[in-house]
Enzyme design. Structure first.
Site, PDB file in Angstrom:
ATOM      1  CE  LYS A  72      -3.133  -2.425   3.012  1.00 24.99           C
ATOM      2  NZ  LYS A  72      -3.260  -2.675   4.430  1.00 24.99           N
ATOM      3  CB  THR A 136       6.973 -12.515  -6.747  1.00 21.28           C
ATOM      4  OG1 THR A 136       5.815 -13.353  -6.846  1.00 21.28           O
ATOM      5  CG2 THR A 136       7.682 -12.559  -8.070  1.00 21.28           C
ATOM      6  CG  ASP A 138       2.435 -15.028  -7.077  1.00 27.05           C
ATOM      7  OD1 ASP A 138       2.324 -15.882  -6.175  1.00 27.05           O
ATOM      8  OD2 ASP A 138       1.705 -14.027  -7.159  1.00 27.05           O
TER       9      ASP A 138
HETATM   10  O1  F6P Z   1       2.053 -11.585  -5.029  1.00 30.64           O
HETATM   11  C1  F6P Z   1       2.158 -12.711  -4.259  1.00 30.64           C
HETATM   12  C2  F6P Z   1       0.877 -13.100  -3.647  1.00 30.64           C
HETATM   13  O2  F6P Z   1       1.286 -14.207  -2.937  1.00 30.64           O
HETATM   14  C3  F6P Z   1      -0.307 -13.433  -4.567  1.00 30.64           C
HETATM   15  O3  F6P Z   1      -0.263 -14.728  -5.094  1.00 30.64           O
HETATM   16  C4  F6P Z   1      -1.472 -13.220  -3.647  1.00 30.64           C
HETATM   17  O4  F6P Z   1      -2.672 -12.959  -4.353  1.00 30.64           O
HETATM   18  C5  F6P Z   1      -1.035 -12.030  -2.888  1.00 30.64           C
HETATM   19  O5  F6P Z   1       0.353 -12.137  -2.752  1.00 30.64           O
HETATM   20  C6  F6P Z   1      -1.722 -11.878  -1.554  1.00 30.64           C
HETATM   21  O6  F6P Z   1      -0.994 -11.018  -0.764  1.00 30.64           O
HETATM   22  P1  F6P Z   1      -1.564 -10.084   0.404  1.00 30.64           P
HETATM   23  O7  F6P Z   1      -2.551 -10.875   1.168  1.00 30.64           O
HETATM   24  O8  F6P Z   1      -0.349  -9.719   1.172  1.00 30.64           O
HETATM   25  O9  F6P Z   1      -2.158  -8.909  -0.276  1.00 30.64           O
END
Ligand code: F6P
Length: 360
Positions: A72, A136, A138
Site C-alpha cells: 500500500k 515474488t 508467484d
Molecule cells: O504476489 C504474491 C501473492 O502471494 C499473490 O499470489 C497473492 O494474491 C497475494 O500475494 C496476496 O498477498 P496479500 O494478502 O499480502 O495482499
C-alpha cells in the site's frame, strides 16, 4: 538505501544480508534500510534504520523482512483522506526524491515484484540511482529464470499435498488444495507435479467442470479411491470469473483473491459428484518461515550482485538469474511482459504426460 516492497517472501532477509555484507567490504559505503518499502522515507518522522554486519548476522535463515514491507502507498500513489471521508491518492515522487537527496542517499536497491519494479522504473526515469532485485513467490517475472521465494513456496505446497494424500486415501475423499497464484499458476503447476496431484487448475487455463468431474470419477472404483486437486487462487471456470473480495483496506489496489476451492467444491457437488469433498487453503503459510537452501543461495547471489551493480554504477537495471549467471536486465524490460504459463509449454506437457488433468 535498501527496501522491500509488496508481499513478503522467504529470502528477503538473505538478500538484505548479501547487500550489507558486500557493502561492508568497501570503504565509504553504509547501508540503511527504509521501513515498509518507500513509505519509511515518505513518513514524518522518517523511518530508516542503519544496517550493519551485526544487524544482518544469521539473517539468511529468517523468513519475512526485518525492514517490513507493504503493498500500500508508495511515492506515486500515496493515500490521502479527503474532507468527505473518502480516499484518493497523490503523487509524492518529486518530494521523495528531494528528501532522499537531503538524506544523502547515493543509491537505492529495491527488492520487490512487478509492482515494486514499476515504481523503480518510474523513479529511475526521474533520475534516481536505483537497482532492482526480483522477488515474488508467484515467479511471474519474465526476465529472470526464477525469483527467490518461489521454490520455498513450492516446497511448502508439495509437503502439504504429501500430507493430504494420506488423509484423502484413508477417507476416500476428494481434496482440493487452494494455493497462491493471482495471475500465474507456477506454484500450482510445480507442486501438482511434485506432489503427484490428479488435477491442477491454473489462472491461465480456464477449466471445464465436466473434465474435472470425469477425472475424479476415473480415480474411484465405485466408492473407493481418492483425488487430489491443486487449484491456484486465480483459477476460474470457463466463461466464469475469479473468486475474491474487495478488502476495503486503504491503498490496497487488488481484489483479495480466495475461495475458488470452496466454490469448486460446491460446483462439483452441483455437477453430481457424490464423494466427500474437503478443501484446504494454504494461504500465507506459503510465504512464511525459513527459505529453503536454493532460495537462500539465489537471494544471497542477488544481494551481492545488486550491491556490485551499485558500485559499478549500473543503475536502471534489475539483477536476474539466467542460468548459470546473475545478469542485469533493464527495468523497462523487467516489467514489460509478465511470466505466465503458456498452455503449450513444456511443464504443462509434462503434467499431462503423467495424467494430470488441467481442465482444458
Ligand atoms: O504476489 C504474491 C501473492 O502471494 C499473490 O499470489 C497473492 O494474491 C497475494 O500475494 C496476496 O498477498 P496479500 O494478502 O499480502 O495482499
Amino acid at each position: 538505501m535498501v527496501l522491500t516492497g509488496g508481499g513478503d517472501c522467504p529470502g528477503l532477509n538473505a538478500v538484505i544480508r548479501g547487500i550489507v555484507k558486500r557493502a561492508s567490504q568497501e570503504k565509504d559505503w553504509e547501508v540503511v534500510g527504509c521501513i515498509e518499502s518507500f513509505n519509511g522515507v515518505l513518513r514524518e518522522p522518517t523511518e530508516i534504520e542503519i544496517l550493519d554486519e551485526k544487524r544482518v548476522e544469521g539473517l539468511q535463515i529468517q523468513g519475512g523482512t526485518i525492514i517490513g514491507t507493504t503493498n500500500k502507498g508508495g511515492p506515486f500513489a500515496w493515500p490521502v483522506k479527503q474532507s468527505d471521508g473518502t480516499w484518493t491518492t497523490v503523487d509524492r515522487s518529486d518530494e521523495m526524491l528531494r528528501k532522499l537527496q537531503y538524506l544523502g542517499i547515493d543509491a537505492v536497491i529495491n527488492i520487490g515484484g512487478d509492482g515494486s519494479q514499476r515504481i523503480s522504473l518510474g523513479l529511475y526515469n526521474k533520475g534516481l540511482n536505483i537497482v532492482g532485485v526480483p522477488k515474488t513467490i508467484d515467479n511471474d517475472l519474465s526476465m529472470t529464470d526464477y525469483t527467490f521465494g518461489f521454490q520455498t513456496a513450492v516446497q511448502i505446497c508439495t509437503d502439504a499435498i504429501d500430507k493430504l494424500v494420506t488423509t484423502a486415501a484413508s477417507h476416500n475423499r476428494v481434496f482440493i488444495m487452494e494455493v497462491m497464484g493471482r495471475d500465474a499458476g507456477w506454484i500450482a503447476l510445480h507442486s501438482a507435479i511434485a506432489g503427484g496431484a490428479d488435477i491442477c487448475l491454473i489462472p491461465e487455463i480456464p477449466y471445464d467442470i465436466e473434465k474435472v468431474k470425469a477425472k475424479i470419477e476415473q480415480r474411484y472404483n465405485k466408492r473407493r479411491g481418492y483425488c487430489i486437486i491443486v487449484v491456484a487462487e486465480g483459477a476460474m471456470p470457463k466463461g466464469g470469473t475469479v473468486t475474491g473480495t474487495e478488502t476495503g483496506e486503504v491503498g490496497y489496489q487488488h481484489v483479495k483473491l480466495g475461495g475458488v476451492g470452496e466454490q469448486l467444491a460446491a460446483d462439483l457437488k452441483a455437477a453430481g459428484v457424490e464423494h466427500d469433498i474437503r478443501c484446504t487453503i494454504l494461504g500465507h503459510l506459503q510465504r512464511g518461515g525459513t527459505p529453503i537452501a536454493f532460495d537462500r543461495v539465489l537471494a544471497t547471489e542477488f544481494g551481492v550482485r545488486a550491491m556490485e551493480f551499485v558500485l559499478e554504477g549500473r543503475f536502471g537495471q534489475m539483477v536476474a538469474y539466467h542460468h548459470p549467471d546473475i545478469v542485469g536486465v533493464s527495468l523497462e524490460e523487467a516489467v514489460r511482459t509478465p511470466h505466465f504459463i503458456d498452455p503449450n509449454e513444456r511443464l504443462v506437457h509434462t503434467a499431462k504426460g503423467v495424467g494430470i488433468e488441467m481442465g482444458d
